[in-house]
Scaffold this motif. Structure first.
Motif, PDB file in Angstrom:
ATOM      1  N   PRO A  53     -17.177 -34.187 -47.763  1.00  0.00           N
ATOM      2  CA  PRO A  53     -17.021 -32.729 -47.741  1.00  0.00           C
ATOM      3  C   PRO A  53     -15.615 -32.356 -47.287  1.00  0.00           C
ATOM      4  CG  PRO A  53     -18.258 -33.473 -45.830  1.00  0.00           C
ATOM      5  CD  PRO A  53     -18.089 -34.672 -46.722  1.00  0.00           C
ATOM      6  N   ALA A  54     -15.156 -31.202 -47.660  1.00  0.00           N
ATOM      7  CA  ALA A  54     -13.842 -30.732 -47.228  1.00  0.00           C
ATOM      8  C   ALA A  54     -13.834 -30.539 -45.716  1.00  0.00           C
ATOM      9  CB  ALA A  54     -13.501 -29.425 -47.926  1.00  0.00           C
ATOM     10  N   PRO A  55     -12.694 -30.744 -45.069  1.00  0.00           N
ATOM     11  CA  PRO A  55     -12.610 -30.487 -43.622  1.00  0.00           C
ATOM     12  C   PRO A  55     -13.105 -29.080 -43.301  1.00  0.00           C
ATOM     13  CG  PRO A  55     -10.619 -31.588 -44.376  1.00  0.00           C
ATOM     14  CD  PRO A  55     -11.408 -31.246 -45.607  1.00  0.00           C
ATOM     15  N   ARG A  56     -13.874 -28.981 -42.206  1.00  0.00           N
ATOM     16  CA  ARG A  56     -14.513 -27.704 -41.866  1.00  0.00           C
ATOM     17  C   ARG A  56     -13.628 -26.782 -41.033  1.00  0.00           C
ATOM     18  NH1 ARG A  56     -19.502 -29.857 -38.767  1.00  0.00           N
ATOM     19  NH2 ARG A  56     -17.904 -31.410 -38.216  1.00  0.00           N
ATOM     20  N   TRP A  57     -12.443 -27.260 -40.698  1.00  0.00           N
ATOM     21  CA  TRP A  57     -11.605 -26.394 -39.855  1.00  0.00           C
ATOM     22  C   TRP A  57     -11.029 -25.228 -40.659  1.00  0.00           C
ATOM     23  CZ3 TRP A  57      -7.043 -30.214 -38.494  1.00  0.00           C
ATOM     24  CH2 TRP A  57      -6.479 -30.707 -39.673  1.00  0.00           C
ATOM     25  N   THR A  58     -10.674 -24.177 -39.952  1.00  0.00           N
ATOM     26  CA  THR A  58     -10.092 -23.003 -40.592  1.00  0.00           C
ATOM     27  C   THR A  58      -8.616 -23.262 -40.884  1.00  0.00           C
ATOM     28  OG1 THR A  58      -9.390 -22.013 -38.497  1.00  0.00           O
ATOM     29  CG2 THR A  58     -11.648 -21.545 -39.257  1.00  0.00           C
ATOM     30  N   ARG A  79     -10.160 -42.404 -46.828  1.00  0.00           N
ATOM     31  CA  ARG A  79     -10.173 -43.678 -46.121  1.00  0.00           C
ATOM     32  C   ARG A  79     -10.021 -43.470 -44.613  1.00  0.00           C
ATOM     33  NH1 ARG A  79      -9.429 -49.063 -46.934  1.00  0.00           N
ATOM     34  NH2 ARG A  79      -9.080 -48.793 -49.157  1.00  0.00           N
ATOM     35  N   ALA A  80      -9.043 -42.674 -44.209  1.00  0.00           N
ATOM     36  CA  ALA A  80      -8.831 -42.446 -42.780  1.00  0.00           C
ATOM     37  C   ALA A  80     -10.063 -41.806 -42.145  1.00  0.00           C
ATOM     38  CB  ALA A  80      -7.606 -41.561 -42.565  1.00  0.00           C
ATOM     39  N   ARG A  81     -10.640 -40.839 -42.809  1.00  0.00           N
ATOM     40  CA  ARG A  81     -11.799 -40.156 -42.238  1.00  0.00           C
ATOM     41  C   ARG A  81     -13.000 -41.088 -42.131  1.00  0.00           C
ATOM     42  NH1 ARG A  81     -12.764 -34.832 -45.562  1.00  0.00           N
ATOM     43  NH2 ARG A  81     -14.405 -34.560 -43.969  1.00  0.00           N
ATOM     44  N   MET A  82     -13.257 -41.902 -43.153  1.00  0.00           N
ATOM     45  CA  MET A  82     -14.409 -42.799 -43.106  1.00  0.00           C
ATOM     46  C   MET A  82     -14.202 -43.935 -42.106  1.00  0.00           C
ATOM     47  SD  MET A  82     -17.015 -41.796 -44.733  1.00  0.00           S
ATOM     48  CE  MET A  82     -17.968 -43.311 -44.711  1.00  0.00           C
ATOM     49  N   GLU A  83     -12.980 -44.398 -41.971  1.00  0.00           N
ATOM     50  CA  GLU A  83     -12.740 -45.485 -41.030  1.00  0.00           C
ATOM     51  C   GLU A  83     -12.780 -45.012 -39.579  1.00  0.00           C
ATOM     52  OE1 GLU A  83      -9.160 -47.387 -42.394  1.00  0.00           O
ATOM     53  OE2 GLU A  83     -10.263 -48.615 -43.847  1.00  0.00           O
ATOM     54  N   HIS A  84     -12.840 -43.698 -39.369  1.00  0.00           N
ATOM     55  CA  HIS A  84     -12.991 -43.138 -38.027  1.00  0.00           C
ATOM     56  C   HIS A  84     -14.339 -42.435 -37.876  1.00  0.00           C
ATOM     57  CE1 HIS A  84      -8.655 -43.808 -38.124  1.00  0.00           C
ATOM     58  NE2 HIS A  84      -8.635 -43.668 -36.811  1.00  0.00           N
ATOM     59  N   ALA A  85     -15.287 -42.755 -38.745  1.00  0.00           N
ATOM     60  CA  ALA A  85     -16.577 -42.059 -38.750  1.00  0.00           C
ATOM     61  C   ALA A  85     -17.554 -42.608 -37.721  1.00  0.00           C
ATOM     62  CB  ALA A  85     -17.200 -42.124 -40.143  1.00  0.00           C
ATOM     63  N   GLY A  86     -17.140 -43.584 -36.970  1.00  0.00           N
ATOM     64  CA  GLY A  86     -17.996 -44.183 -35.949  1.00  0.00           C
ATOM     65  C   GLY A  86     -17.359 -45.456 -35.447  1.00  0.00           C
ATOM     66  N   GLY A  87     -18.135 -46.228 -34.707  1.00  0.00           N
ATOM     67  CA  GLY A  87     -17.649 -47.510 -34.199  1.00  0.00           C
ATOM     68  C   GLY A  87     -18.232 -48.659 -34.993  1.00  0.00           C
ATOM     69  N   GLY A  99     -22.504 -45.562 -47.568  1.00  0.00           N
ATOM     70  CA  GLY A  99     -21.679 -44.446 -47.985  1.00  0.00           C
ATOM     71  C   GLY A  99     -22.067 -43.111 -47.407  1.00  0.00           C
ATOM     72  N   GLU A 100     -22.767 -43.117 -46.256  1.00  0.00           N
ATOM     73  CA  GLU A 100     -23.125 -41.861 -45.614  1.00  0.00           C
ATOM     74  C   GLU A 100     -21.873 -41.238 -45.014  1.00  0.00           C
ATOM     75  OE1 GLU A 100     -26.145 -40.162 -42.152  1.00  0.00           O
ATOM     76  OE2 GLU A 100     -26.357 -42.211 -42.901  1.00  0.00           O
ATOM     77  N   THR A 101     -21.583 -40.007 -45.379  1.00  0.00           N
ATOM     78  CA  THR A 101     -20.316 -39.369 -44.991  1.00  0.00           C
ATOM     79  C   THR A 101     -20.469 -38.276 -43.944  1.00  0.00           C
ATOM     80  OG1 THR A 101     -20.486 -37.745 -46.779  1.00  0.00           O
ATOM     81  CG2 THR A 101     -19.358 -39.816 -47.283  1.00  0.00           C
ATOM     82  N   ALA A 102     -21.697 -38.016 -43.503  1.00  0.00           N
ATOM     83  CA  ALA A 102     -21.934 -36.873 -42.620  1.00  0.00           C
ATOM     84  C   ALA A 102     -21.218 -37.009 -41.280  1.00  0.00           C
ATOM     85  CB  ALA A 102     -23.434 -36.705 -42.386  1.00  0.00           C
ATOM     86  N   TYR A 103     -20.936 -38.239 -40.859  1.00  0.00           N
ATOM     87  CA  TYR A 103     -20.336 -38.445 -39.544  1.00  0.00           C
ATOM     88  C   TYR A 103     -18.807 -38.573 -39.591  1.00  0.00           C
ATOM     89  CZ  TYR A 103     -25.129 -39.186 -38.036  1.00  0.00           C
ATOM     90  OH  TYR A 103     -26.456 -39.015 -37.764  1.00  0.00           O
ATOM     91  N   ALA A 104     -18.230 -38.416 -40.758  1.00  0.00           N
ATOM     92  CA  ALA A 104     -16.773 -38.521 -40.871  1.00  0.00           C
ATOM     93  C   ALA A 104     -16.106 -37.354 -40.148  1.00  0.00           C
ATOM     94  CB  ALA A 104     -16.359 -38.515 -42.338  1.00  0.00           C
ATOM     95  N   PRO A 105     -15.023 -37.616 -39.421  1.00  0.00           N
ATOM     96  CA  PRO A 105     -14.314 -36.509 -38.763  1.00  0.00           C
ATOM     97  C   PRO A 105     -13.670 -35.602 -39.795  1.00  0.00           C
ATOM     98  CG  PRO A 105     -13.023 -38.523 -38.625  1.00  0.00           C
ATOM     99  CD  PRO A 105     -14.356 -38.916 -39.195  1.00  0.00           C
ATOM    100  N   ASP A 148     -22.317 -33.468 -32.353  1.00  0.00           N
ATOM    101  CA  ASP A 148     -22.190 -32.039 -32.078  1.00  0.00           C
ATOM    102  C   ASP A 148     -21.955 -31.317 -33.402  1.00  0.00           C
ATOM    103  OD1 ASP A 148     -21.331 -30.135 -29.488  1.00  0.00           O
ATOM    104  OD2 ASP A 148     -20.430 -29.510 -31.384  1.00  0.00           O
ATOM    105  N   PRO A 149     -22.561 -30.162 -33.605  1.00  0.00           N
ATOM    106  CA  PRO A 149     -22.424 -29.476 -34.902  1.00  0.00           C
ATOM    107  C   PRO A 149     -21.034 -28.893 -35.163  1.00  0.00           C
ATOM    108  CG  PRO A 149     -23.678 -28.128 -33.351  1.00  0.00           C
ATOM    109  CD  PRO A 149     -23.514 -29.471 -32.709  1.00  0.00           C
ATOM    110  N   ARG A 150     -20.217 -28.769 -34.143  1.00  0.00           N
ATOM    111  CA  ARG A 150     -18.874 -28.209 -34.347  1.00  0.00           C
ATOM    112  C   ARG A 150     -18.000 -29.174 -35.149  1.00  0.00           C
ATOM    113  NH1 ARG A 150     -17.397 -27.197 -28.151  1.00  0.00           N
ATOM    114  NH2 ARG A 150     -18.828 -28.976 -27.981  1.00  0.00           N
ATOM    115  N   PRO A 151     -16.967 -28.694 -35.833  1.00  0.00           N
ATOM    116  CA  PRO A 151     -16.008 -29.605 -36.465  1.00  0.00           C
ATOM    117  C   PRO A 151     -15.452 -30.568 -35.424  1.00  0.00           C
ATOM    118  CG  PRO A 151     -15.589 -27.343 -37.133  1.00  0.00           C
ATOM    119  CD  PRO A 151     -16.606 -27.275 -36.031  1.00  0.00           C
ATOM    120  N   HIS A 152     -15.244 -31.816 -35.830  1.00  0.00           N
ATOM    121  CA  HIS A 152     -14.701 -32.757 -34.846  1.00  0.00           C
ATOM    122  C   HIS A 152     -13.505 -33.503 -35.427  1.00  0.00           C
ATOM    123  CE1 HIS A 152     -16.719 -36.333 -36.670  1.00  0.00           C
ATOM    124  NE2 HIS A 152     -15.931 -37.039 -35.887  1.00  0.00           N
TER     125      HIS A 152
END
Length: 548
Positions: A53-58, A79-87, A99-105, A148-152
């Motif tokens: 999904p597109a970044p949720r920030w304004t 790639r950067a977002r998925m490689e930081h999506a968890g530990g 390929g679950e993307t919900a936890y990507a920053p 947390d539901p907020r953008p991270h």
């Protein structure tokens, strides 16, 4: 996984993809028979097949962060977002593989210093996003997984790296928090020094990550845990910068506030710099391997060594595998393992426990003298000496286990670890209760498996227990993991072990922490969090027990 596949995929596994290994064919056949595995091969999802999904920030948030750090240090590519999506927890790896993307920053930030970190935290409070500090990405307890539901935003500390200072008179070294452990050790060895800290995550983890999670290493029996080594630390909190421990190696000036930074797991502070005790690098290592008739006999030998030989006499590395871990280790060792297994059966030790010992010292003679002091104790508990090359082989491959887990997951094996610690007097009870809880939970899911354990950290009053369990992957492996994890964690608490000895609390252990520290202890942690991070922007959901 081929290099071509690495190029097309998110790297979902452990450490360096070039080191990814395979399970020996003979061992894989035996595992298939014992665990009733089917023929499964599940490679990771390709990066091109992901839809983030597109970044949720304004736009205002994006512009403010970019103005602070510079466009080159704000990453939003897949790639950067998925490689930081968890530990690297089981659930983290499972999500990345599928390929679950919900936890990507929403973005990955690369600050250059504490001032920029402070700016990011101020913007987080103003614009309503959360920040998860990221070092080597090796958390195995959900410490980097957004809840947390907020953008991270992921705050990657790689630019805060390097040896800041080496005080050879005082025997201390100061590092930027983003320094990878392997680079820190290389810098020290070039000057004749060592940190002596080698956890399983050594090849990937960072100095700041070690400090933030109270890490313990494979040589901690000799060199100590990281919290024994930390003398001072600097950190940035939403309430301001803190620096503790820089004036003196010891003080009676109130509670040790340094411990608000050590072990905070990014929930209260972002560590920027740490000063650690270092040692002259050893010139020689003495290796030894022994077999014991039982796990109990081996544990008794460890206890006597640590209590009678003292810190200078005991081994720097101590590792004892129970009968099942010894059996699986021999299975994975191929022909050499089969030969050793036959030898042990010939010695009437069908349930042998394997012990690995290493002594590091300034010379061969000094290491040998320390090893000699341990020999009578080992023999008194029924030890049979084995070739030293077994210990050398373990040392050579000691960082291989996480890579093996990746390959087993590809083959449809549910494989996970957990660890705890307790006093020597309670160790047999804790071992039996946790082992039974894991076995019962697996059996209830119709996925009976192998439960194995080892001791790798010893103290005057007790020791750690590190469990590994393998089973056939269930139809819903995430629920399988949750069921077994809950059973094991409840058993640890009931049997009066610590909920975590060196993996940290993260999100996976958070709900069990209050059982260990008490209701007042939980209130203290919540009060510290509220004081340092009043808007709850730093890694929300990690470490701090929720209000009951």
């Amino acid at each position: 996984m081929t290099l071509e596949e690495v190029g097309r995929s998110v790297w979902w596994g452990w450490g360096d993809p070039a080191r990814a290994g395979s399970v020996p064919a003979t061992a894989l056949r035996r595992l298939r028979d014992e665990l009733s595995l089917s023929e499964v091969h599940r490679p990771p999802v390709a990066l091109a097949d992901l839809s983030l999904p597109a970044p949720r920030w304004t736009p205002a948030t994006r512009d403010a962060v970019t103005a602070l750090l510079g466009a080159d240090h704000v990453l939003t590519d897949p790639r950067a977002r998925m490689e930081h999506a968890g530990g690297k927890s089981y659930l983290d790896l499972l999500r990345a593989r599928t390929g679950e993307t919900a936890y990507a920053p929403d973005a990955v930030l690369l600050p250059a210093d504490g001032e920029q970190i402070a700016g990011v935290l101020a913007l987080a409070a103003e614009h309503g996003f959360t920040v998860i500090p990221y070092g080597g990405g090796t958390s195995v307890v959900g410490g980097l997984t957004a809840s947390d539901p907020r953008p991270h935003l992921s705050l990657d500390l790689r630019r805060l790296a390097g040896l800041v200072a080496l005080d050879e008179v005082s025997g201390t070294a100061t590092f930027g928090a983003g320094t990878r452990a392997i680079d820190a050790e290389r810098a020290l060895r070039e000057r004749g020094w060592t940190l002596g800290h080698y956890p399983q995550s050594y090849q990937q983890a960072s100095i700041g990550g070690f400090v933030a999670t109270r890490s313990a290493g494979q040589s901690s029996s000799g060199y100590g845990r990281i919290d024994d080594m930390v003398l001072a630390a600097r950190a940035v909190t939403p309430a301001g910068e803190v620096a503790f421990g820089e004036r003196s190696p010891a003080t009676a000036a109130g509670p040790r506030l340094l411990d608000l930074v050590v072990g905070n797991e990014g929930a209260c502070a972002v560590i920027t710099q740490a000063t650690l005790r270092v040692h002259r690098a050893p010139s020689a290592t003495r290796h030894a391997a022994y077999a014991f008739p039982s796990f109990e006999a081996a544990a008794a030998a460890l206890r006597e060594m640590v209590q009678t030989l003292g810190h200078d006499g005991q081994p720097d590395v101590t590792r004892v595998s129970d009968a099942d871990e010894t059996r699986v280790s021999l299975m994975l060792a191929g022909r050499a393992g089969r030969v050793l297994g036959s030898y042990l059966r010939g010695r009437r030790m069908p349930d042998a426990s394997l012990m690995i010992l290493l002594w590091h010292d300034s010379s061969d003679a000094a290491a040998a003298a320390r090893a000699k002091r341990a020999t009578p104790i080992l023999r008194a508990h029924g030890a049979v000496a084995l070739p030293a090359r077994i210990a050398r082989g373990w040392e050579h491959g000691r960082f291989r286990a996480p890579y093996l887990r990746d390959e087993l997951m590809t083959r449809g094996v549910f494989v996970e670890t957990l660890e705890t610690a307790t006093t020597w007097s309670n160790l047999p009870r804790l071992y039996a209760v946790v082992r039974q809880a894991i076995s019962t939970a697996l059996a209830s899911l119709d996925t009976s498996g192998i439960v194995q354990c080892h001791i790798s950290h010893v103290y005057h009053s007790g020791a750690s227990l590190y469990f590994t369990y393998l089973a056939r992957e269930a139809d819903d492996p995430a629920e399988q993991w949750r069921a077994v994890k809950a059973a094991a964690s409840s058993a640890i608490v009931a049997a009066e072990g610590t909920i975590t000895h060196h993996h940290a609390v993260g999100r996976d252990h958070r709900d069990y922490l209050e059982e260990e520290i008490g209701e007042v202890g939980a209130r203290i942690l919540r009060a510290v969090k509220a004081e340092l991070d009043p808007h709850d922007v730093l890694n929300p959901g990690v470490l701090i027990p929720p209000v009951s």
